[in-house]
Scaffold this motif. Structure first.
Motif: not given
Length: 184
Positions: A106-107, A110-112, A115, A155, A159
């Motif tokens: 998640c970090k 960028n889904r903190v 999710s 993404l 990423k």
């Protein structure tokens, strides 16, 4: 690291590029191996399901003596869904490992706080043959993005390196908490 699917049955395909889960998983594995030396004491082995399927892959993990296994996938849902998901058994050790891995994914993506989370699945649900195949250690199955959603797939491609580092960091953090490695 188990690369999900096989060369013959590559799994879902990424929108726009047509890259399969298997092909993407191989790239992630290569990135993980390339970064592994940054995580002192962590030993990474790549395992493929090409010969022996799921059972053969997890038998190899047992023979190698793995403490933890992550199986690489990405999700698909007719293009509408997005998010990161991690599957595991209800075993407390698997849950702890899955949460550590998922939080790091998640970090990286960028889904903190946004999710799909860690999901415990039963023995008859899709993916169960994978996550219940390794009772000698901890394991989880990761689906960090939806490959048939254009923005999620983009993404995943952009990423990839951060994702590989996240899997390593999550595994390292778990190993330190288990007193298997020292954080030096």
């Amino acid at each position: 690291i188990v690369v999900g699917h096989s060369k013959k049955d590559g799994g879902a395909q990424m929108i726009e590029t047509g890259e399969s889960e298997y092909e993407y998983g191989k790239k992630v594995l290569n990135a993980i191996v390339g970064h592994a030396e940054k995580f002192h004491g962590l030993i990474v082995s790549g395992i493929f399901r090409d010969e022996g399927g799921i059972r053969g892959a997890y038998e190899q993990a047992k023979v190698i003596g793995c403490d933890a296994v992550i199986e690489l996938h990405f999700n698909a849902s007719a293009g509408a869904a997005h998010g990161s998901l991690t599957l595991c058994t209800p075993d407390k050790n698997d849950l702890d490992f899955a949460h550590e891995i998922h939080n790091n994914i998640c970090k990286a993506f960028n889904r903190v706080g946004s999710s799909k989370g860690v999901i415990v699945i039963g023995k008859t649900v899709r993916g169960s043959a994978n996550i219940y195949a390794f009772p000698l250690g901890v394991n989880c199955l990761v689906e960090p993005f939806f490959g048939d959603n254009a923005s999620d797939a983009k993404l995943g491609r952009e990423k990839l390196d951060a994702y590989a580092l996240a899997l390593l960091q999550g595994t390292f953090n778990w190993a330190v908490k288990q007193d298997l490695l020292k954080s030096t």
